[in-house]
Design a protein around this motif. Sequence first.
Motif, mmCIF file in Angstrom:
data_model
loop_
_atom_site.group_PDB
_atom_site.id
_atom_site.type_symbol
_atom_site.label_atom_id
_atom_site.label_comp_id
_atom_site.label_asym_id
_atom_site.label_seq_id
_atom_site.Cartn_x
_atom_site.Cartn_y
_atom_site.Cartn_z
ATOM 1 N N ILE A 288 42.509 22.926 60.810
ATOM 2 C CA ILE A 288 42.500 23.926 59.740
ATOM 3 C C ILE A 288 41.825 23.423 58.473
ATOM 4 N N PHE A 289 41.176 22.240 58.536
ATOM 5 C CA PHE A 289 40.555 21.705 57.326
ATOM 6 C C PHE A 289 39.420 22.613 56.844
ATOM 7 N N ARG A 290 38.544 22.996 57.731
ATOM 8 C CA ARG A 290 37.471 23.905 57.352
ATOM 9 C C ARG A 290 37.455 25.103 58.271
ATOM 10 N N GLY A 291 38.202 26.108 57.914
ATOM 11 C CA GLY A 291 38.205 27.357 58.673
ATOM 12 C C GLY A 291 37.356 28.378 57.953
ATOM 13 N N ARG A 292 37.126 29.517 58.612
ATOM 14 C CA ARG A 292 36.330 30.562 57.966
ATOM 15 C C ARG A 292 37.214 31.486 57.151
ATOM 16 N N GLU A 293 38.499 31.485 57.458
ATOM 17 C CA GLU A 293 39.476 32.193 56.635
ATOM 18 C C GLU A 293 40.480 31.150 56.177
ATOM 19 N N PHE A 294 40.681 31.072 54.891
ATOM 20 C CA PHE A 294 41.588 30.043 54.393
ATOM 21 C C PHE A 294 42.258 30.545 53.125
ATOM 22 N N GLU A 295 43.152 29.735 52.596
ATOM 23 C CA GLU A 295 43.922 30.191 51.454
ATOM 24 C C GLU A 295 43.750 29.224 50.290
ATOM 25 N N GLN A 296 43.595 29.817 49.118
ATOM 26 C CA GLN A 296 43.368 29.022 47.917
ATOM 27 C C GLN A 296 44.486 29.209 46.906
ATOM 28 N N MET A 297 44.663 28.192 46.080
ATOM 29 C CA MET A 297 45.576 28.300 44.935
ATOM 30 C C MET A 297 44.732 27.923 43.717
ATOM 31 N N GLU A 298 44.289 28.946 42.972
ATOM 32 C CA GLU A 298 43.359 28.683 41.881
ATOM 33 C C GLU A 298 43.979 29.086 40.549
ATOM 34 N N MET A 299 43.711 28.263 39.546
ATOM 35 C CA MET A 299 44.169 28.576 38.199
ATOM 36 C C MET A 299 42.989 28.386 37.263
ATOM 37 N N GLU A 300 42.710 29.421 36.495
ATOM 38 C CA GLU A 300 41.630 29.338 35.517
ATOM 39 C C GLU A 300 42.261 29.137 34.153
ATOM 40 N N TRP A 301 41.940 28.011 33.558
ATOM 41 C CA TRP A 301 42.516 27.668 32.256
ATOM 42 C C TRP A 301 41.489 27.966 31.176
ATOM 43 N N PHE A 302 41.779 28.970 30.343
ATOM 44 C CA PHE A 302 40.838 29.392 29.306
ATOM 45 C C PHE A 302 41.146 28.655 28.002
ATOM 46 N N CYS A 303 40.119 28.021 27.451
ATOM 47 C CA CYS A 303 40.360 27.248 26.235
ATOM 48 C C CYS A 303 39.140 27.313 25.312
ATOM 49 N N HIS A 304 39.309 26.830 24.102
ATOM 50 C CA HIS A 304 38.200 26.745 23.161
ATOM 51 C C HIS A 304 37.202 25.705 23.681
ATOM 52 N N PRO A 305 35.896 25.992 23.561
ATOM 53 C CA PRO A 305 34.888 25.044 24.076
ATOM 54 C C PRO A 305 35.091 23.629 23.556
ATOM 55 N N ASP A 306 35.551 23.512 22.324
ATOM 56 C CA ASP A 306 35.734 22.178 21.744
ATOM 57 C C ASP A 306 36.876 21.416 22.409
ATOM 58 N N ASP A 307 37.770 22.135 23.068
ATOM 59 C CA ASP A 307 38.936 21.489 23.668
ATOM 60 C C ASP A 307 38.776 21.236 25.169
ATOM 61 N N ALA A 308 37.608 21.594 25.706
ATOM 62 C CA ALA A 308 37.425 21.525 27.156
ATOM 63 C C ALA A 308 37.669 20.114 27.688
#
Length: 540
Positions: A288-308
């Motif tokens: 199951i390491f590289r399947g064509r259907e898989f599941e992700q856990m993604e978090m997008e952290w929005f911040c000020h460019p200066d704090d990246a």
Amino acid sequence: MADATPDMKDIVALAKRRGFVFPASEIYGGINGFWDFGPLGTALKNRVRDAWWRDMVTCPPIGPDGAPLSIVGLDSAIIQNPKVWEASGHVGGFSDPMRKCPGCGHFVRADHLQSILATDSEWVQELYEILMWKTGFNEVSHDHLRHWAATKGRKSAPNLAIVRNIDSVLSHIPEGRYPEDEWAPGHFKFFQLLATEQPNAPSVTGLQDPCPRCGAPLGGPVETSLMFASHTGVEQNDASKVYLRPETAQGIFINFKNVLDSTRVRVPFGIAQVGKAFRNEVTPRNFIFRGREFEQMEMEWFCHPDDAALWREFWLAERRRWWEALGIRPENLQMREHEKDELSHYAKEGLGTQDVEYRFPFTAPGFGELEGVAHRCAFDLTQHQEHSGTKMEYRDPVTNETYMPHVIEPAAGLTRGVLAVLCDAYTPDPSRPSGVYLNFAPHMAPVTAAVLPLTAKPAHVEPATKLYMALRPRFAAELDVKQNIGKRYARQDEIGTPYCFTVDNDTLSDQTVTVRHRNTMAQERVALDKVPAFLAEKVG
RNA sequence: GCGGGUGUAGCUCAAUGGUAGAGCUCCAGCCUUCCAAGCUGGCGGUGCGGGUUCGAUCCCCGUCACCCGCUCCA
């Protein structure tokens, strides 16, 4: 395993035997790149997913300033307006033009051809050696080329034009010294010359590109796409074409304004999402390491460019810590910085990407990606602002500053996480009947506790059932009555149950049961009414 | 996509151009006071599709899946 690397075959066999992972559509012969999760695999996947959700959304980490972070959840549609994927760069960029060799069937990425030729082609290496040794790259000698083409070249590049027809090709290769010329040996054009029989023939448009493996002229670029396509509605035409998402992230970006407008979050904050993603991988491999259907856990952290930079460092440390908290051995985890040339299109301009990697049995002694922490800059919000016409800029309510937030993205593979947890738990042990046990951390085990009457007599079964009923509402508990006790312990070892509670004759007189510890097989007695507290302490 | 390998019961393996077998697992029952014990019985199989043949699990072709090596992996 700290010692011997377990065999992937054994892990796959156990996964199927005990109901963790089945080959998808197995009764129809399976389907390449897809797997089904069985009862225990589903339980394990939910453990990983729930831990992530809890540590991201329900109870996010404490930030660098000592205050808890603000992260909210989202569950966007798998199918979005196709323009989403044009804006994100996936429709255009999520495909690599490939070139196929008519001679040997070799498939090569068109944009990598020159570097592959320069470093990974046997026959080019041979020519390098000959030309270096003879002339230091400064001179083309027909004698040398003729000799090579008639001997070594016949084996290493059987389909190369100069090998197939020496005189014809030599007739358009000038002899002599020309160190700065673009035709000089070592330059790409020189190899094109060697691959071209009649450069001026009407049927041939210019010089040919040789196959790195056999030398035959490569065919033109073939369009490939990693995007799964489908259609909305019953009419199937170009206008109804849609894509299954190749990542969950875009669902977050296109809802950025919605989340801002409907909740009271303020930058910096995060939006988290768990869900399926689909990619038409060239070669699904390694379970199951590289399947064509898989599941992700993604978090997008929005911040000020200066704090990246600050947040990038924070999340890098935090994400590694998190994987260790699942019970994965620290020595099997590592961080790896992406090379410049492997950065994704959305991360080219940023501070770089680092992966959390795990030492999988099939990568050992190397590592394979579990999670990527990328600095996506303002790429996605900017793209969507341009393509949709919707303002994506953020106006800080305190400072009144308006800017496009930068994004730090910890994107973890849930499916890969399950595999890592499974591989890390797999522990061969010839000394016990099962020969193996799964060393899950107690809070990750699909079954936390098994209640086992020592015999199937009512005197044992009745107290055991009572205990099971008491545990059931709070813990993943199992009651198993059938078969002798050894077989039942063996089964619980194989599915990684950390604790077995056994009712015996002593239970009837003193109201205690034995606790059998999975890893040591040691037993101790504990009062019946203390069992829930015992478990609560172990699994937190 | 290429090359090599594999495919017989849930698992491990056997056998044969002529009714496919064993051990373990699993299920039922008996027995059993702590690690796959014992006894009895039971379920269950030649990946799929063609071809050759009187007859194919075996030979041939194709296909699918998995494994290894390439390639690939925004």
